[in-house]
Motif scaffolding. Structure first.
Motif, PDB file in Angstrom:
ATOM      1  N   SER A   1      46.522  36.200  37.747  1.00  0.00           N
ATOM      2  CA  SER A   1      44.982  35.805  38.133  1.00  0.00           C
ATOM      3  C   SER A   1      44.487  34.385  37.704  1.00  0.00           C
ATOM      4  CB  SER A   1      44.114  37.170  37.871  1.00  0.00           C
ATOM      5  OG  SER A   1      42.554  36.657  38.170  1.00  0.00           O
ATOM      6  N   VAL A   2      44.863  34.059  36.694  1.00  0.00           N
ATOM      7  CA  VAL A   2      44.336  32.749  36.190  1.00  0.00           C
ATOM      8  C   VAL A   2      45.232  31.596  36.620  1.00  0.00           C
ATOM      9  CG1 VAL A   2      44.005  31.604  34.040  1.00  0.00           C
ATOM     10  CG2 VAL A   2      43.539  34.104  33.840  1.00  0.00           C
TER      11      VAL A   2
ATOM     12  N   GLY B   1      39.179  37.131  44.116  1.00  0.00           N
ATOM     13  CA  GLY B   1      38.482  35.714  44.037  1.00  0.00           C
ATOM     14  C   GLY B   1      39.504  34.702  43.905  1.00  0.00           C
ATOM     15  N   SER B   2      38.903  33.534  43.940  1.00  0.00           N
ATOM     16  CA  SER B   2      39.634  32.289  43.885  1.00  0.00           C
ATOM     17  C   SER B   2      39.171  31.373  43.058  1.00  0.00           C
ATOM     18  CB  SER B   2      39.864  31.675  45.161  1.00  0.00           C
ATOM     19  OG  SER B   2      38.656  31.416  45.679  1.00  0.00           O
ATOM     20  N   ASP B   3      37.904  31.430  42.480  1.00  0.00           N
ATOM     21  CA  ASP B   3      37.306  30.198  41.648  1.00  0.00           C
ATOM     22  C   ASP B   3      37.583  30.475  40.244  1.00  0.00           C
ATOM     23  OD1 ASP B   3      36.639  28.776  43.848  1.00  0.00           O
ATOM     24  OD2 ASP B   3      34.588  29.806  44.107  1.00  0.00           O
ATOM     25  N   ILE B   4      37.409  31.682  39.797  1.00  0.00           N
ATOM     26  CA  ILE B   4      37.441  31.957  38.406  1.00  0.00           C
ATOM     27  C   ILE B   4      37.668  33.562  38.090  1.00  0.00           C
ATOM     28  CG2 ILE B   4      34.986  32.683  38.267  1.00  0.00           C
ATOM     29  CD1 ILE B   4      34.906  31.499  35.488  1.00  0.00           C
ATOM     30  N   THR B   5      38.319  33.844  36.913  1.00  0.00           N
ATOM     31  CA  THR B   5      38.662  35.428  36.621  1.00  0.00           C
ATOM     32  C   THR B   5      37.756  35.903  35.754  1.00  0.00           C
ATOM     33  OG1 THR B   5      40.976  34.835  36.962  1.00  0.00           O
ATOM     34  CG2 THR B   5      40.688  36.810  35.799  1.00  0.00           C
ATOM     35  N   LEU B   6      37.395  37.060  35.865  1.00  0.00           N
ATOM     36  CA  LEU B   6      36.330  37.602  34.959  1.00  0.00           C
ATOM     37  C   LEU B   6      37.569  39.003  34.745  1.00  0.00           C
ATOM     38  CD1 LEU B   6      33.018  37.513  37.019  1.00  0.00           C
ATOM     39  CD2 LEU B   6      33.944  35.911  35.303  1.00  0.00           C
ATOM     40  N   CYS B   7      37.905  39.003  33.499  1.00  0.00           N
ATOM     41  CA  CYS B   7      38.525  39.969  32.957  1.00  0.00           C
ATOM     42  C   CYS B   7      37.636  40.945  32.141  1.00  0.00           C
ATOM     43  CB  CYS B   7      39.775  39.612  32.200  1.00  0.00           C
ATOM     44  SG  CYS B   7      40.752  40.902  31.415  1.00  0.00           S
TER      45      CYS B   7
ATOM     46  N   ALA C   1      34.624  34.837  42.616  1.00  0.00           N
ATOM     47  CA  ALA C   1      35.088  35.227  41.297  1.00  0.00           C
ATOM     48  C   ALA C   1      35.937  36.657  41.440  1.00  0.00           C
ATOM     49  CB  ALA C   1      34.035  35.665  40.348  1.00  0.00           C
ATOM     50  N   GLU C   2      37.199  36.397  40.523  1.00  0.00           N
ATOM     51  CA  GLU C   2      37.882  37.637  40.611  1.00  0.00           C
ATOM     52  C   GLU C   2      37.905  38.463  39.609  1.00  0.00           C
ATOM     53  OE1 GLU C   2      41.807  37.524  42.938  1.00  0.00           O
ATOM     54  OE2 GLU C   2      42.951  37.839  40.992  1.00  0.00           O
TER      55      GLU C   2
ATOM     56  N   ALA D   1      28.479  40.827  37.965  1.00  0.00           N
ATOM     57  CA  ALA D   1      28.517  39.314  37.696  1.00  0.00           C
ATOM     58  C   ALA D   1      29.146  38.647  39.014  1.00  0.00           C
ATOM     59  CB  ALA D   1      29.204  39.011  36.554  1.00  0.00           C
ATOM     60  N   ALA D   2      30.197  39.204  39.406  1.00  0.00           N
ATOM     61  CA  ALA D   2      30.924  38.502  40.699  1.00  0.00           C
ATOM     62  C   ALA D   2      29.968  38.585  41.962  1.00  0.00           C
ATOM     63  CB  ALA D   2      32.427  39.346  40.935  1.00  0.00           C
TER      64      ALA D   2
END
Lengths: 286, 325
Positions: free
Chosen positions: B249-250, B201-207, B230-231, B219-220
């Motif tokens: 990623s961030v 994804g490109s808008d936000i990273t979910l780790c 979301a990545e 969630a993504a």
């Protein structure tokens, strides 16, 4: 620190090879020597030097020599017996014929880890020896258990147990030889309680104000294993001249290694970061 | 081949025991019954014998300590600590013994032991059978900590854990055992310290860690429905931790939500947030969001346990907060 308990380590380790294991205690220096560790590496480790057995990172309380089957002194009272049980499991699983011995003080005998190791050794029929050293004091506190209670407790787990005079080399050796043979031949674990009051205190320089002076004097004299050893006819091959020669040889070696240790190099600062892992990819170790 | 995490671990134990005769399995109920509550060790005693698949008494100090002693002297034990909560009764053997052998013996020792343990809430098992505790373990120098979130990773990481020479705690989330995915056949080993990109994804990273990586992926999917890309990153190993993978990623997304089922203080979420704040400050377009369990024990009652565990909607909400900043 090990004075007056020498007969225990020597009697216990005499019939073991480098393929047998010991897990030692907070008072482990005597065990090291008896298991065959070189004095030089030992002294350097006691002085926390780079070329010590553990590169100065273990020091007195964690001294170890894997090449001799010496799995470490241990600063955690009662920390060693589960580890020794694991070494016995290795010997049993690989069929090496090796045995594993945990040295355990009277203080450690009350730890839960010791009870767990006793139980595991019985359940898995491990080639293991629980070598209790009852030296009457757990740190600064007199152990109130009567002599023999520790062996009795170990025996109640279902293994042969015996009480021996810890300042009688021949008695310790006989008991250990039997226990080692039992372990090697698949007969499972044994517990031995060797009784011998400690000469020194809990740490170097401990004035031992908690011990009765007269009793301490008497225990120091009666507990010295060497005169008893030499008085035994089985030691008669050693005449006075030979004994004096051995003493001189040992003192010279001690002087040499102590001098060497004091002059040896400290570990370089980069050693702080080495040998945490065999391999590790991450910033934490960079 | 499609299989569950439970099956993947069982298969890997079979393969590694066949591959190396020094590998043994030991723990409570591993040889009797059906291979433990979840059948993880099922079939092993029949195939490899009870000399190598060893039932032990319920004495965790002896299990962990003996596994360490056996590893120190030439075996490669896989010991089971049934629930990570039981660390409370055997921590010394891990913390003061196993973790320190190599260092305090000056590099003489190798201790190739794997401690498999169940972690996590969601099954109604209450305060003493549901904790995460891996942040505490990751903080100990000398051990490695692994927490797979799918069957393929479980296989590759367990094979690596057994074959490499350091002590590893292998954390299995009990609520993930039945989740399935494709698992590579044959020899499959994943090196430690490499995060996996679960969703690009490109808008936000979910780790997300362990089960939270699965929830982060859900969630993504929800965020995608709102047009947000979301990545999702799963670090997979907590020590070593692939900080660079997370930072990469961030750098791409500029926003980070860390999802961790741990209690919040000194959690992995805190550690990851600190690392990104320290080394990736310039990448950030919004404050890092941490989604964790609260600073409470895990309650037994399902209605409170549901509140305790981070949810998909918690993650979506945190993501939107970062995006709206």
């Amino acid at each position: 620190m090990y004075r007056n308990q020498e007969a225990i380590a020597v009697g216990a380790c005499l019939d073991m090879t480098s393929d047998d294991y010991i897990a030692s205690t907070h008072r482990g220096h005597g065990h090291c020597i008896a298991k065959g560790c070189e004095l030089e590496g030992m002294m350097l480790e006691l002085a926390c030097k780079e070329d010590g057995l553990c590169n100065g990172k273990g020091g007195s309380m964690h001294i170890a020599d894997m090449s001799k089957g010496m799995l470490g002194a241990n600063a955690i009272v009662g920390g060693g017996p589960p580890i020794a049980a694991g070494a016995a499991l290795t010997a049993k699983t690989l069929g090496t014929g090796g045995v594993s011995m945990a040295f355990i003080g009277d203080g450690a005998s009350d730890q839960g880890t010791v009870a767990e190791a006793l139980n595991l050794a019985v359940v898995l029929e491990l080639p293991m020896i629980f070598m209790y050293e009852n030296n009457f004091y757990a740190e600064f506190t007199r152990n109130p258990k009567p002599e023999g209670r520790i062996a009795e407790r170990a025996g109640s787990f279902g293994m042969p147990s015996v009480v021996v005079d810890g300042s009688d080399f021949f008695a310790v050796h006989r008991a250990c030889r039997e226990a080692i043979e039992r372990g090697r031949s698949g007969g499972g674990p044994t517990a031995i309680e060797a009784v011998s009051a400690r000469y020194y205190g809990h740490f170097e320089g401990d004035p031992q104000a908690y011990r009765d002076e007269a009793e301490l004097r008497e225990q120091r004299e009666a507990g010295d294993p060497l005169p008893r050893f030499l008085a035994d006819e089985r030691a008669s091959v050693l005449d006075a001249a030979r004994v004096a020669d051995i003493d001189a040889e040992i003192f010279a070696e001690l002087d040499r290694t102590v001098e060497l240790a004091l002059a040896a190099a400290d570990p370089t600062p980069d050693k702080l970061y080495t040998d945490v892992y065999v391999s590790y990819e991450g910033r934490a170790m960079q | 081949m499609k299989m569950s995490i439970r099956e993947a671990i069982n298969l890997t134990l079979h393969e590694e025991m066949a591959r190396d005769s020094r590998v043994i399995v030991m723990g409570e109920d591993v040889a009797s019954g059906q291979g433990g509550v979840y059948g993880i060790t099922a079939g092993l005693p029949e195939k490899f014998g009870v000399a190598r698949v060893i039932d032990t008494p319920i004495t965790e100090s002896a299990i962990v300590g003996a596994a360490g002693g056996a590893a120190l002297t030439g075996l490669r034990p896989v010991a089971e600590l049934m629930f990570v909560d039981f660390l409370g009764v055997c921590l010394d053997q891990l913390l003061n013994q196993i973790a320190k052998f190599r260092y305090m013996f000056g590099g003489q020792a190798r201790t190739p032991v794997v401690i498999r343990t169940m972690i996590g809430a969601g099954e109604g098992t209450g305060p003493q059978h549901s904790q995460i505790l891996y942040p505490m373990l990751a903080a100990i120098p000398g051990i490695k900590v692994v927490a797979p979130s799918n069957a393929a990773d479980a296989k590759g990481l367990l094979a690596e854990a057994i074959r490499q020479d350091d002590p590893v705690v292998f954390c299995e989330h009990k609520a993930l055992y039945m989740t399935e995915c494709d698992v590579p056949e044959g020899d499959y080993v994943i090196p430690f310290g490499r995060a996996r990109t679960v969703v690009e994804g490109s808008d936000i990273t979910l780790c997300g860690l362990s089960r939270m990586a699965v929830l982060a992926a859900e969630a993504a999917a929800q965020l995608a429905a709102d047009g947000i890309s979301a990545e999702v990153i799963d670090p997979r190993t907590l020590s070593p931790l692939d900080e660079q993978g997370i930072l990469d990623s961030v750098a791409k997304t500029g926003r980070l939500v860390v999802v961790d089922e741990s209690n919040p203080l000194c959690s992995m979420a805190s550690e990851i947030a600190a690392a990104v704040a320290e080394f990736g400050f310039d990448y950030l377009d919004a404050p890092i969001q941490r989604v964790t369990a609260p600073h409470t024990p895990v309650p037994a009652t399902p209605c409170l346990e549901k509140e305790y565990v981070p949810s998909v909607s918690d993650i979506v909400e945190a993501a939107k907060k970062a995006l709206d900043y």
